[in-house]
Design an enzyme around this catalytic site. Sequence first.
Site, PDB file in Angstrom:
ATOM      1  N   ASP A 250       0.804  -1.104  -0.076  1.00 48.80           N
ATOM      2  CA  ASP A 250      -0.029  -0.084  -0.122  1.00 48.80           C
ATOM      3  C   ASP A 250       0.914   1.225  -0.079  1.00 48.80           C
ATOM      4  O   ASP A 250       1.870   1.290  -0.088  1.00 48.80           O
ATOM      5  CB  ASP A 250      -0.914   0.059   1.225  1.00 48.80           C
ATOM      6  CG  ASP A 250      -0.314  -0.477   2.420  1.00 48.80           C
ATOM      7  OD1 ASP A 250       0.720   0.025   2.968  1.00 48.80           O
ATOM      8  OD2 ASP A 250      -0.820  -1.355   3.225  1.00 48.80           O
ATOM      9  N   LYS A 272      -5.015   2.454  -2.942  1.00 52.33           N
ATOM     10  CA  LYS A 272      -6.329   3.149  -3.218  1.00 52.33           C
ATOM     11  C   LYS A 272      -6.703   2.486  -4.539  1.00 52.33           C
ATOM     12  O   LYS A 272      -6.106   1.906  -5.296  1.00 52.33           O
ATOM     13  CB  LYS A 272      -5.966   4.518  -3.502  1.00 52.33           C
ATOM     14  CG  LYS A 272      -5.767   5.208  -2.463  1.00 52.33           C
ATOM     15  CD  LYS A 272      -5.540   6.721  -3.025  1.00 52.33           C
ATOM     16  CE  LYS A 272      -5.108   7.854  -2.118  1.00 52.33           C
ATOM     17  NZ  LYS A 272      -4.507   9.096  -2.527  1.00 52.33           N
ATOM     18  N   GLY A 304       6.330   0.068   8.316  1.00 50.06           N
ATOM     19  CA  GLY A 304       6.513   0.004   9.591  1.00 50.06           C
ATOM     20  C   GLY A 304       6.516  -1.454  10.120  1.00 50.06           C
ATOM     21  O   GLY A 304       7.139  -2.767   9.365  1.00 50.06           O
ATOM     22  N   ASP A 305       6.004  -1.701  11.196  1.00 57.39           N
ATOM     23  CA  ASP A 305       5.869  -3.328  11.698  1.00 57.39           C
ATOM     24  C   ASP A 305       4.454  -3.850  11.363  1.00 57.39           C
ATOM     25  O   ASP A 305       3.422  -2.853  11.594  1.00 57.39           O
ATOM     26  CB  ASP A 305       6.065  -3.366  13.211  1.00 57.39           C
ATOM     27  CG  ASP A 305       6.016  -4.524  13.692  1.00 57.39           C
ATOM     28  OD1 ASP A 305       6.848  -5.095  13.912  1.00 57.39           O
ATOM     29  OD2 ASP A 305       4.788  -5.044  14.081  1.00 57.39           O
ATOM     30  N   ILE A 308       1.791  -3.451  14.605  1.00 55.99           N
ATOM     31  CA  ILE A 308       1.781  -2.024  15.407  1.00 55.99           C
ATOM     32  C   ILE A 308       0.867  -1.480  14.489  1.00 55.99           C
ATOM     33  O   ILE A 308       1.258  -0.765  13.346  1.00 55.99           O
ATOM     34  CB  ILE A 308       2.874  -1.306  15.407  1.00 55.99           C
ATOM     35  CG1 ILE A 308       3.802  -2.332  16.578  1.00 55.99           C
ATOM     36  CG2 ILE A 308       2.859  -0.084  16.316  1.00 55.99           C
ATOM     37  CD1 ILE A 308       5.023  -1.920  17.117  1.00 55.99           C
ATOM     38  N   ALA A 334       7.184   3.140  12.927  1.00 55.36           N
ATOM     39  CA  ALA A 334       7.467   4.425  12.786  1.00 55.36           C
ATOM     40  C   ALA A 334       7.945   5.127  14.041  1.00 55.36           C
ATOM     41  O   ALA A 334       8.867   6.018  14.048  1.00 55.36           O
ATOM     42  CB  ALA A 334       6.130   5.129  12.162  1.00 55.36           C
ATOM     43  N   MET A 385      -0.862   8.510  13.135  1.00 53.25           N
ATOM     44  CA  MET A 385      -2.254   9.031  12.507  1.00 53.25           C
ATOM     45  C   MET A 385      -2.832  10.022  13.299  1.00 53.25           C
ATOM     46  O   MET A 385      -4.062   9.865  13.276  1.00 53.25           O
ATOM     47  CB  MET A 385      -3.312   7.677  12.448  1.00 53.25           C
ATOM     48  CG  MET A 385      -2.825   6.465  11.654  1.00 53.25           C
ATOM     49  SD  MET A 385      -3.898   5.262  11.705  1.00 53.25           S
ATOM     50  CE  MET A 385      -3.377   4.377  13.127  1.00 53.25           C
ATOM     51  N   GLY A 414       9.595  10.437   8.387  1.00 56.69           N
ATOM     52  CA  GLY A 414      10.533  10.035   8.931  1.00 56.69           C
ATOM     53  C   GLY A 414      11.651   9.047   8.355  1.00 56.69           C
ATOM     54  O   GLY A 414      10.808   8.143   7.888  1.00 56.69           O
TER      55      GLY A 414
HETATM   56  N1  SAH Z   1       2.390  -0.224  10.986  1.00 56.82           N
HETATM   57  C1  SAH Z   1       2.927   0.957  10.863  1.00 56.82           C
HETATM   58  C2  SAH Z   1       2.165   1.950  11.299  1.00 56.82           C
HETATM   59  C3  SAH Z   1       0.918   1.941  10.240  1.00 56.82           C
HETATM   60  S1  SAH Z   1      -0.420   3.464  10.879  1.00 56.82           S
HETATM   61  C4  SAH Z   1       4.368   1.230  11.604  1.00 56.82           C
HETATM   62  O1  SAH Z   1       4.488   0.125  12.552  1.00 56.82           O
HETATM   63  O2  SAH Z   1       4.931   2.213  11.672  1.00 56.82           O
HETATM   64  C5  SAH Z   1      -0.004   4.769   9.668  1.00 56.82           C
HETATM   65  C6  SAH Z   1       0.752   5.891  10.667  1.00 56.82           C
HETATM   66  O3  SAH Z   1       2.188   5.452  11.088  1.00 56.82           O
HETATM   67  C7  SAH Z   1       0.996   6.901   9.797  1.00 56.82           C
HETATM   68  O4  SAH Z   1      -0.240   7.910   9.751  1.00 56.82           O
HETATM   69  C8  SAH Z   1       1.876   7.625  10.754  1.00 56.82           C
HETATM   70  O5  SAH Z   1       1.512   8.421  11.897  1.00 56.82           O
HETATM   71  C9  SAH Z   1       2.889   6.641  11.020  1.00 56.82           C
HETATM   72  N2  SAH Z   1       4.076   6.400   9.946  1.00 56.82           N
HETATM   73  C10 SAH Z   1       4.345   5.565   9.396  1.00 56.82           C
HETATM   74  N3  SAH Z   1       5.542   5.848   8.701  1.00 56.82           N
HETATM   75  C11 SAH Z   1       5.828   6.947   9.061  1.00 56.82           C
HETATM   76  C12 SAH Z   1       7.093   7.770   8.825  1.00 56.82           C
HETATM   77  N4  SAH Z   1       7.999   7.360   7.813  1.00 56.82           N
HETATM   78  N5  SAH Z   1       7.044   8.948   9.416  1.00 56.82           N
HETATM   79  C13 SAH Z   1       6.245   9.388  10.208  1.00 56.82           C
HETATM   80  N6  SAH Z   1       5.179   8.571  10.464  1.00 56.82           N
HETATM   81  C14 SAH Z   1       5.014   7.393   9.633  1.00 56.82           C
END
Ligand code: SAH
Length: 482
Positions: A250, A272, A304-305, A308, A334, A385, A414
């Site tokens: 995604d 999307k 991310g993970d 989470i 994140a 979020m 980030g």
């Molecule tokens: N599973 C993901 C989180 C998914 S929810 C994880 O573990 O990181 C999506 C949210 O993650 C975004 O709205 C934002 O708040 C955060 N996020 C993910 N990547 C990011 C990044 N590179 N920089 C800042 N926020 C991030």
Amino acid sequence: MDTLPIFLKVRGTPCLVVGGGQVAARKVDLLLRAGAQLTVVAPELDDTLRTHWASGALEWIQGRFDPAQLEQALIVVAATNDPDVNNAVSQAAQQKQIPVNVVDQPHLCTFTVPSIVDRSPIMIAIGTGGTSPVLARLLRARLETLIPAAYGRLASLAGQFRSQVKTALGGTDTRRAFWEEVFQGRVAELIFAGKERQARKELDRMIETSTDSHYRRGEVYLVGAGPGDPDLLTFRALRLMQRADVVLYDRLVAPAIVDLVRRDAQRIFVGKEKSHHVVPQRDINRLLLELARQGNRVLRLKGGDPFIFGRGGEEIEDLVSHDIPFQVIPGITAAAGCASYAGIPLTHRDHAQACLFVTGHLKDGSVDLNWESLCQPEQTVVVYMGLTGLEIICREMINHGLTPETPAALIQQGTTVNQKVISGTLGTLAGKVAQVKVQAPTLLIVGSVVRLHDQLAWFVPEALLEEKSVLNEPGRGTNDGL
Ligand code: SAH
């Protein structure tokens, strides 16, 4: 791409080298290793070349270059210290459309000789289009350390078994799965350990016991791709990305990371739909299941993970009930990625003994969180979020007992080259953010650890250095992540 990399068979074929010094000797050495039927043109030969000549490994035309000598040559190399001769060789060869290489003179060449890692029959060639032989050598040195010498033996073994496996296993997909198991499993380990006889036995056994259906069982890899910087992937993530037949990803997964998935894997974007709506979760779950049931290795790549705020749990529930094998590979979430790259330790003995991860997602225009638990002293709160609800979140935290001076920072994208850190306090942050063009995804960190950012920030992307001040940018509104 300016040139076409190919591997040329020269064994038993006439090739010409013009020049009799050390540079020529190096090229002669390479051509002899590849089995060329070699003629060297030079008034004199240095010791190495003379030894080759004496042993009958090459023919020597004692004298100067003459275009007639090109007759029948498959390729020609000019390695003299006389620019006129080198030029003449290049001209004559090009007229006869014979590929020519003039050492260290890219403009006179129609082919270049790459830097090589030789694990015969595996051969890795590195070219820099004549821009930097030194860089090619450095890359070669790196690859040399990465690729065990025994890979050559492994490839030879595979070559010997190839037609047998083709007969035993009908489908191309099945055969690919079979060979992947050979190269990543016990057979490879045995070869690396020098036990070639046992490796052969193991291969025989695998062929005897294998059936097409054995290799057709699909599986799912739920893989955390980290926050953006591809360097933050785990080894395991990368390995599975290289194995997948299909990938579902995604918009949180950076394109540079999707690029690392096996080239011929099918890519399905589930971020999307045409109507700009996110593909409903149950459709994703169903797709994962169906693709795996068809025998695919399905990679579900998540930002991310996966566990989470990633709905990873929901995505694998259906797999369990249908007995589809799966693996979950953690990724850098994140909070960890952004905190590290912004120089904000999430815990610190002088500031925070606990850290909470919460979602600031809005439901019916409000944020539904346990504010009491968020507003305890000596802890860090990380809000995923949280951009759309930023103002509400800051206000509620003040309403529930934190002072307006509590440090808070919003981190945009980030760990990527677009990372920006906007720091302030619960009282000021929302106002500051409103003045800046913020690009999703963003993460909010609240707590006194945020103060350490000024001192510990180490990652400053070049894009940011070019901007005089983040806050001087014209305000163009905001948009949130998910
Ligand atoms: N599973 C993901 C989180 C998914 S929810 C994880 O573990 O990181 C999506 C949210 O993650 C975004 O709205 C934002 O708040 C955060 N996020 C993910 N990547 C990011 C990044 N590179 N920089 C800042 N926020 C991030």
